[in-house]
Design a protein around this motif. Structure first.
Motif, PDB file in Angstrom:
ATOM      1  N   GLY A  78     -11.712  -4.772  -0.952  1.00  0.00           N
ATOM      2  CA  GLY A  78     -12.457  -5.749  -1.732  1.00  0.00           C
ATOM      3  C   GLY A  78     -11.695  -7.039  -1.935  1.00  0.00           C
TER       4      GLY A  78
ATOM      5  N   LYS B 162     -21.725  -1.709  -8.513  1.00  0.00           N
ATOM      6  CA  LYS B 162     -20.418  -1.049  -8.485  1.00  0.00           C
ATOM      7  C   LYS B 162     -20.580   0.457  -8.299  1.00  0.00           C
ATOM      8  CE  LYS B 162     -16.173  -0.453 -11.201  1.00  0.00           C
ATOM      9  NZ  LYS B 162     -16.248   1.023 -11.222  1.00  0.00           N
TER      10      LYS B 162
ATOM     11  N   ASP C  64     -20.517   2.159  -4.804  1.00  0.00           N
ATOM     12  CA  ASP C  64     -19.257   2.352  -4.086  1.00  0.00           C
ATOM     13  C   ASP C  64     -18.803   3.812  -4.151  1.00  0.00           C
ATOM     14  OD1 ASP C  64     -17.149   1.415  -2.540  1.00  0.00           O
ATOM     15  OD2 ASP C  64     -15.859   1.065  -4.270  1.00  0.00           O
TER      16      ASP C  64
ATOM     17  N   LEU D  19     -13.760  -0.598  -1.039  1.00  0.00           N
ATOM     18  CA  LEU D  19     -14.098  -1.873  -1.680  1.00  0.00           C
ATOM     19  C   LEU D  19     -13.428  -1.996  -3.036  1.00  0.00           C
ATOM     20  CD1 LEU D  19     -15.877  -4.338  -1.016  1.00  0.00           C
ATOM     21  CD2 LEU D  19     -17.736  -3.228  -2.266  1.00  0.00           C
TER      22      LEU D  19
ATOM     23  N   GLY E 165     -13.773  -5.707  -5.258  1.00  0.00           N
ATOM     24  CA  GLY E 165     -14.810  -6.161  -4.330  1.00  0.00           C
ATOM     25  C   GLY E 165     -16.214  -5.866  -4.804  1.00  0.00           C
ATOM     26  N   SER E 166     -16.425  -4.711  -5.437  1.00  0.00           N
ATOM     27  CA  SER E 166     -17.777  -4.356  -5.851  1.00  0.00           C
ATOM     28  C   SER E 166     -18.261  -5.227  -7.005  1.00  0.00           C
ATOM     29  CB  SER E 166     -17.830  -2.874  -6.235  1.00  0.00           C
ATOM     30  OG  SER E 166     -16.930  -2.585  -7.280  1.00  0.00           O
TER      31      SER E 166
ATOM     32  N   THR F 286     -18.938  -8.784  -5.467  1.00  0.00           N
ATOM     33  CA  THR F 286     -20.156  -8.830  -4.661  1.00  0.00           C
ATOM     34  C   THR F 286     -21.397  -8.687  -5.528  1.00  0.00           C
ATOM     35  OG1 THR F 286     -18.953  -7.858  -2.804  1.00  0.00           O
ATOM     36  CG2 THR F 286     -21.351  -7.816  -2.701  1.00  0.00           C
TER      37      THR F 286
END
Length: 339
Positions: free
Chosen positions: A45, A135, A138, A193, A197-198, A201
């Motif tokens: 991520g 999230k 993931d 991720l 990252g989650s 994004t």
């Protein structure tokens, strides 16, 4: 147009290279997700965040593709939230801290002059819920990245229809960066991720939808945003119902998400991701058509009905409940009472 293609290509390649380079440092620093069958490094991520910000701000700095005030503020807030997610990947922050950080970031990006105060409050709530729900995706290799790519393209199409060029370019870069990340995250994943990252994004995608729908009526906007986040919403609903019926804590992790149940139903890890990705594509397509006026809002009822039906069917598939930790030490010897 040419810059958008070049930026997306650069984001894809840079993310693929950087994610591969960050795998070994994550292993050495023990930044791992230990919930899975094997420890998974979690700095993928970070690669998505770094490359997205680098490519987007290059366009802003060169003035080839200026982001605009609202989009630039969105990117700054998303980067700050990603930093909080990185801390969570390293030190395991509580979910309430992440939710509070998401709410603080959302307050900074909502265009209150177009939504009004009541609409702005609803928008902040939507961003928080959508980011937390994303999230939750993931939980399986490749799922969050696949749904993120599909949603980014859909949100980008809505932004392009509103002539929001800076936002459309940012979303295309996010989609390309996630595609480069998926080269290492497709089952079986070599890097994950993570919260960094989650959260980044999910926040960018949900905030982009809010910016795109600002100024529209709440009813049609709710229909569009639901379609663009249908898979994440279905996963969150499934988890809430499952843990509520089992009388388990809502925030305790467990194998009761969409992909978990699909795998117990007989699908392979790759097959479950492809199926959920196809479902996301169908829902996002309906949302784009409703936003652009090519179809009526009643089409959203089919998406909602399908999502609810899928949740109810998957709810019937039994899943193992995580066992409570056994104390490692006994406070004293066991004594037997006489008599």
């Amino acid at each position: 147009m040419l810059y958008g293609i070049a930026a997306a290509t650069a984001a894809l390649l840079l993310t693929a290279v950087l994610a591969a380079a960050l795998r070994l440092p994550a292993l050495r620093a023990s930044i791992l997700d230990r919930r899975r069958q094997r420890p998974l490094p979690l700095l993928g991520g970070l690669a998505v965040v770094i490359v997205t910000c680098l490519v987007a701000w290059t366009g802003e700095w060169t003035r080839i593709a200026p982001l605009g005030d609202g989009v630039g503020r969105l990117l700054w807030a998303a980067a700050g939230l990603a930093a909080l997610g990185l801390v969570a990947d390293v030190w395991r922050l509580r979910a309430r801290v992440l939710a509070a950080g998401t709410a603080a970031a959302a307050v900074c990006v909502v265009p209150y002059d177009e939504t009004g105060l009541p609409g702005g409050v609803l928008a902040v709530g939507w961003i928080v819920l959508a980011t937390v729900a994303f999230k939750g995706l993931d939980h399986a290799d490749g799922l969050a990245g696949t749904v993120g790519v599909v949603t980014a393209f859909g949100a980008g199409a809505c932004a392009a229809a509103e002539v929001m060029d800076g936002l459309a370019v940012l979303l295309s870069v996010v989609a390309a960066a996630l595609t480069g990340f998926l080269m290492h995250n497709w089952p079986p994943a070599r890097i994950g991720l993570g919260a960094c990252g989650s959260l980044f994004t999910g926040f960018v995608l949900s905030s982009a939808v809010v910016l795109t729908r600002a100024g529209y009526e709440i009813g049609p906007s709710a229909a569009v945003v639901f379609c663009l986040g249908a898979v994440a919403a279905a996963d969150a609903l499934l988890v809430v119902l499952s843990r509520g019926l089992a009388r388990r804590p809502l925030l305790r992790r467990g194998p009761d998400h969409l992909a978990h149940r699909l795998r117990r139903a007989g699908l392979t890890p790759q097959g479950s991701v492809v199926l959920l990705g196809a479902g996301s594509f169908s829902a996002v397509l309906v949302g784009v058509l409703v936003h652009t006026g090519w179809t009526g809002e009643r089409a959203v009822c089919w998406v909602a009905g399908t999502a609810v039906l899928a949740v109810l069917v998957l709810l019937l598939i039994p899943v193992p409940h995580p066992r409570r930790a056994v104390p490692s030490q006994v406070r004293g010897p066991l004594r037997v009472r006489k008599g």
